[in-house]
Write a protein that holds these residues in place. Structure first.
Motif, mmCIF file in Angstrom:
data_model
loop_
_atom_site.group_PDB
_atom_site.id
_atom_site.type_symbol
_atom_site.label_atom_id
_atom_site.label_comp_id
_atom_site.label_asym_id
_atom_site.label_seq_id
_atom_site.Cartn_x
_atom_site.Cartn_y
_atom_site.Cartn_z
ATOM 1 N N ASP A 12 0.810 -1.231 0.000
ATOM 2 C CA ASP A 12 0.000 0.000 0.000
ATOM 3 C C ASP A 12 0.835 1.270 0.000
ATOM 4 O O ASP A 12 0.301 2.359 0.222
ATOM 5 C CB ASP A 12 -0.913 -0.006 1.231
ATOM 6 C CG ASP A 12 -1.837 -1.205 1.226
ATOM 7 O OD1 ASP A 12 -2.255 -1.607 0.122
ATOM 8 O OD2 ASP A 12 -2.112 -1.748 2.307
ATOM 9 N N LEU A 13 2.119 1.145 -0.184
ATOM 10 C CA LEU A 13 2.965 2.340 -0.156
ATOM 11 C C LEU A 13 2.790 3.149 -1.430
ATOM 12 O O LEU A 13 2.303 2.656 -2.442
ATOM 13 C CB LEU A 13 4.428 1.948 0.046
ATOM 14 C CG LEU A 13 4.714 1.269 1.395
ATOM 15 C CD1 LEU A 13 6.188 0.995 1.543
ATOM 16 C CD2 LEU A 13 4.212 2.110 2.555
ATOM 17 N N LYS A 14 3.248 4.401 -1.369
ATOM 18 C CA LYS A 14 2.935 5.280 -2.503
ATOM 19 C C LYS A 14 3.946 5.174 -3.641
ATOM 20 O O LYS A 14 3.658 5.557 -4.764
ATOM 21 C CB LYS A 14 2.815 6.719 -2.020
ATOM 22 C CG LYS A 14 4.102 7.386 -1.625
ATOM 23 C CD LYS A 14 3.823 8.835 -1.224
ATOM 24 C CE LYS A 14 5.047 9.693 -1.430
ATOM 25 N NZ LYS A 14 4.865 11.061 -0.980
ATOM 26 N N SER A 15 5.149 4.638 -3.342
ATOM 27 C CA SER A 15 6.167 4.591 -4.387
ATOM 28 C C SER A 15 6.026 3.329 -5.233
ATOM 29 O O SER A 15 5.335 2.391 -4.857
ATOM 30 C CB SER A 15 7.557 4.604 -3.746
ATOM 31 O OG SER A 15 7.718 3.456 -2.936
ATOM 32 N N THR A 16 6.684 3.338 -6.380
ATOM 33 C CA THR A 16 6.739 2.141 -7.213
ATOM 34 C C THR A 16 7.784 1.202 -6.621
ATOM 35 O O THR A 16 8.959 1.568 -6.545
ATOM 36 C CB THR A 16 7.172 2.506 -8.646
ATOM 37 O OG1 THR A 16 6.243 3.447 -9.167
ATOM 38 C CG2 THR A 16 7.228 1.274 -9.529
ATOM 39 N N PRO A 17 7.380 0.013 -6.175
ATOM 40 C CA PRO A 17 8.374 -0.876 -5.554
ATOM 41 C C PRO A 17 9.347 -1.443 -6.588
ATOM 42 O O PRO A 17 8.966 -1.722 -7.719
ATOM 43 C CB PRO A 17 7.519 -1.984 -4.941
ATOM 44 C CG PRO A 17 6.269 -2.005 -5.745
ATOM 45 C CD PRO A 17 6.031 -0.593 -6.217
ATOM 46 N N VAL A 18 10.586 -1.550 -6.178
ATOM 47 C CA VAL A 18 11.609 -2.180 -7.014
ATOM 48 C C VAL A 18 12.020 -3.475 -6.326
ATOM 49 O O VAL A 18 12.438 -3.455 -5.164
ATOM 50 C CB VAL A 18 12.812 -1.233 -7.190
ATOM 51 C CG1 VAL A 18 14.008 -1.983 -7.764
ATOM 52 C CG2 VAL A 18 12.428 -0.046 -8.078
ATOM 53 N N HIS A 19 11.877 -4.574 -7.017
ATOM 54 C CA HIS A 19 12.159 -5.882 -6.412
ATOM 55 C C HIS A 19 13.646 -6.197 -6.408
ATOM 56 O O HIS A 19 14.339 -5.931 -7.378
ATOM 57 C CB HIS A 19 11.412 -6.992 -7.164
ATOM 58 C CG HIS A 19 9.947 -6.939 -6.942
ATOM 59 N ND1 HIS A 19 9.280 -7.801 -6.100
ATOM 60 C CD2 HIS A 19 9.008 -6.092 -7.434
ATOM 61 C CE1 HIS A 19 8.001 -7.483 -6.082
ATOM 62 N NE2 HIS A 19 7.806 -6.451 -6.883
ATOM 63 N N ILE A 20 14.093 -6.765 -5.295
ATOM 64 C CA ILE A 20 15.455 -7.301 -5.259
ATOM 65 C C ILE A 20 15.355 -8.722 -5.781
ATOM 66 O O ILE A 20 14.894 -9.635 -5.095
ATOM 67 C CB ILE A 20 16.040 -7.238 -3.841
ATOM 68 C CG1 ILE A 20 16.132 -5.768 -3.404
ATOM 69 C CG2 ILE A 20 17.415 -7.918 -3.797
ATOM 70 C CD1 ILE A 20 16.723 -5.551 -2.030
ATOM 71 N N ASP A 21 15.748 -8.883 -7.049
ATOM 72 C CA ASP A 21 15.568 -10.163 -7.724
ATOM 73 C C ASP A 21 16.616 -11.178 -7.292
ATOM 74 O O ASP A 21 16.337 -12.361 -7.155
ATOM 75 C CB ASP A 21 15.635 -9.945 -9.236
ATOM 76 C CG ASP A 21 15.324 -11.194 -10.008
ATOM 77 O OD1 ASP A 21 14.134 -11.537 -10.125
ATOM 78 O OD2 ASP A 21 16.281 -11.854 -10.463
ATOM 79 N N SER A 22 17.836 -10.693 -7.089
ATOM 80 C CA SER A 22 18.934 -11.604 -6.770
ATOM 81 C C SER A 22 20.045 -10.821 -6.106
ATOM 82 O O SER A 22 20.191 -9.618 -6.344
ATOM 83 C CB SER A 22 19.435 -12.251 -8.069
ATOM 84 O OG SER A 22 20.488 -13.156 -7.803
ATOM 85 N N VAL A 23 20.834 -11.508 -5.265
ATOM 86 C CA VAL A 23 21.991 -10.857 -4.649
ATOM 87 C C VAL A 23 23.232 -11.718 -4.866
ATOM 88 O O VAL A 23 23.144 -12.933 -5.011
ATOM 89 C CB VAL A 23 21.804 -10.605 -3.129
ATOM 90 C CG1 VAL A 23 20.527 -9.858 -2.849
ATOM 91 C CG2 VAL A 23 21.860 -11.901 -2.347
ATOM 92 N N GLY A 24 24.364 -11.055 -4.874
ATOM 93 C CA GLY A 24 25.655 -11.750 -4.945
ATOM 94 C C GLY A 24 26.517 -11.302 -3.783
ATOM 95 O O GLY A 24 26.796 -10.110 -3.630
ATOM 96 N N SER A 25 26.926 -12.252 -2.935
ATOM 97 C CA SER A 25 27.708 -11.889 -1.757
ATOM 98 C C SER A 25 28.907 -12.812 -1.574
ATOM 99 O O SER A 25 29.544 -12.800 -0.531
ATOM 100 C CB SER A 25 26.823 -11.935 -0.506
ATOM 101 O OG SER A 25 26.283 -13.232 -0.330
#
Lengths: 388, 136
Positions: A234-247
């Motif tokens: 319900d937030l007002k911004s367009t969400p950006v998904h964290i699809d994958s991480v490299g660590s």
């Protein structure tokens, strides 16, 4: 549980600002909260890189608890520290904490006062005329006057030049691209383009790296808010998904013991692509660390945008990495033009581009997938960000 | 007003590294070696990362190697630090991946090349013998 970036904020960015590190952090946090449509009581986590460093106050002047106290957060989870997959380690920790259910909305910040840090030898990361002794991994490097990160990265760059025929003219394109893009970014520290001649005639620092291969210390704070996808609905911004991480780090955890010119970036890059169905060719915009130009070449290879040893040829002439090229690179000007916001600035710009809010510097077309890489030497972290 | 003299940052000597930083007093470069499998271990650690034996001892290496990479540092990082100077990583002959950061001395900086054969030489500074390298 999916994790998204729900808000971003950034303080003023300058070479010398009057505002304290905590003041800058508060500015960036309030902007990020407003961006997301979150209030202070919604935040239940803080993650930062690297936390307050009393030995290096210009490098990291603010702790997670400083920010907690300043804004009155009630936290279920918090984390800060130098050890991890570079600056993005703070975001990756927050990502993991949200996935584990420890927090729902985490403020992640990186604050620097290096612009005000003063002359190089006044910074505690560099030695003074006062005799000091060093232990730990730097005992193997500093006694030989390999004092600056410029020296350490020059060693990698020289080896790359030797093995693959990479040239200064090719490496220059990272710097030229940064300045070209910085000219379109109102917050950039450098807003004038430079030519190849400017680059080649600039002062050599440590061969083959010249002045224009090095980013600029700045005063700034950047905040990225991570949220569970459910809580962000319900937030007002367009969400950006964290699809994958490299660590990942599989090689030597040392600046000088690696199989040069390979770096931890390659381990992070391999892990990133092993956990997603996307491919390097799908990436619409790349935000790759340019504390030194050579690091960007490394990340291009580590992320699989070109083969190992091919980054010089890939950037040759600059067309491929331009905003209208096949792989638009650092459209905000990177740290070379926009200032050393130390990793977090790339994530801020990735989100800006994915939302289509880059203004004059917005990459054309439907920007849906961004790759971010940060760090150098034995530290490297990567994120793949997607707008769905 | 006098010009300050730059001083190298020296290692803090302790039981885990003293053998390395003082072996130059006898004209040898010593590194830690596994007494079970023969693996050279640098930087030193508590056990052999190959066979996990804790039977480690300092042994002399040949002091010969080749320049894996180098940089000519042009900027003075502190008052009195004279430039230019060559920082290099030398790959020692004894074992693949056995490397030291060092300075190349005894030849003009412009003559330094990757792949150049070098041998160790020592410079004493207080209680530390710095292993530097010069053409073999």
């Amino acid at each position: 549980m999916d994790v998204v970036i729900s808000g971003i904020g950034q303080s003023a960015v300058g070479r010398r600002l009057e505002r304290s590190g905590l003041g800058l952090t508060v500015d960036a946090t309030l902007e990020a909260l407003a961006d997301a449509g979150l209030e202070v009581p919604d935040i239940d986590g803080i993650a930062t890189y690297p936390g307050f460093r009393p030995d290096m106050p210009a490098f990291s002047p603010v702790s997670s608890l400083d920010l907690k106290e300043a804004l009155g957060f009630r936290l279920d989870w918090y984390s800060g520290g130098l050890e991890g997959p570079a600056q993005l380690g703070a975001l990756i920790n927050a990502y993991a904490a949200i996935k584990a259910g420890l927090a729902r909305h985490v403020v992640c910040f990186r604050t620097v006062k290096e612009g005000t840090g003063g002359a190089a030898w006044k910074q505690s990361s560099l030695p003074s005329t006062e005799r000091t002794r060093v232990s730990g991994e730097f005992q193997w490097i500093l006694p030989f006057n390999a004092i600056s990160a410029t020296n350490w990265l020059s060693l990698y760059a020289q080896r790359h030049f030797h093995l693959y025929g990479t040239t200064r003219e090719q490496m220059a394109q990272i710097s030229l691209n940064a300045r070209r893009n910085g000219a379109l970014n109102p917050k950039a520290l450098y807003r004038e383009a430079i030519t190849l001649d400017d680059y080649l005639s600039s002062r050599m620092i440590s061969t083959p790296l010249c002045l224009f291969d090095c980013d600029t210390p700045s005063d700034a704070s950047t905040v990225i808010i991570l949220s569970s996808a459910d809580a962000a609905r319900d937030l007002k911004s367009t969400p950006v998904h964290i699809d994958s991480v490299g660590s990942a780090i599989h090689g030597k955890a040392s600046w000088d013991q690696a199989d040069m010119p390979s770096m931890a970036a390659f381990d992070a890059g391999r892990m990133l692509w092993s956990r997603t169905d996307w491919k390097p060719a799908d990436v619409d915009v790349a935000l790759l660390y340019d504390g030194f130009t050579f690091l960007t070449l490394t990340w291009l290879e580590a992320m699989g945008f070109c083969g190992v040893g091919e980054s010089g040829a890939f950037v040759d002439g600059g067309a491929r990495i331009a905003r209208d090229g096949v792989l638009p690179l650092n459209p905000h000007g990177g740290q070379l033009a926009a200032g050393r916001t130390h990793g977090f600035g790339f994530v801020h710009e990735a989100v800006t581009q994915l939302r289509g809010l880059g203004g004059d510097r917005q990459v054309a077309g439907d920007v849906k997938l961004a790759a971010v890489g940060a760090g150098g030497g034995p530290i490297g972290g990567a994120l793949l960000l997607a707008r769905r | 007003m006098t010009t300050p003299t730059y001083q190298r940052t020296l290692p803090l000597l302790d039981d885990s590294n003293r053998f390395f930083w003082t072996s130059g007093a006898e004209g040898e470069l010593r590194l830690m070696r596994c007494q079970e499998c023969g693996h050279w271990l640098h930087p030193p650690g508590p056990l052999c990362p190959v066979c996990r034996s804790e039977r480690l001892a300092a042994e002399a290496v040949s002091g010969l190697g080749s320049i894996e990479t180098y940089t000519l540092n042009m900027r003075s990082w502190g008052p009195g630090l004279e430039v230019p100077y060559v920082v290099a990583i030398v790959h020692l002959d004894e074992q693949p991946g056995l490397r030291l950061t060092t300075n190349i001395v005894g030849i003009p900086a412009s003559d330094v090349r990757i792949g150049m054969r070098v041998r160790v030489t020592f410079e004493r500074d207080e209680d530390v013998w710095l292993p530097l390298f010069t053409p073999a």
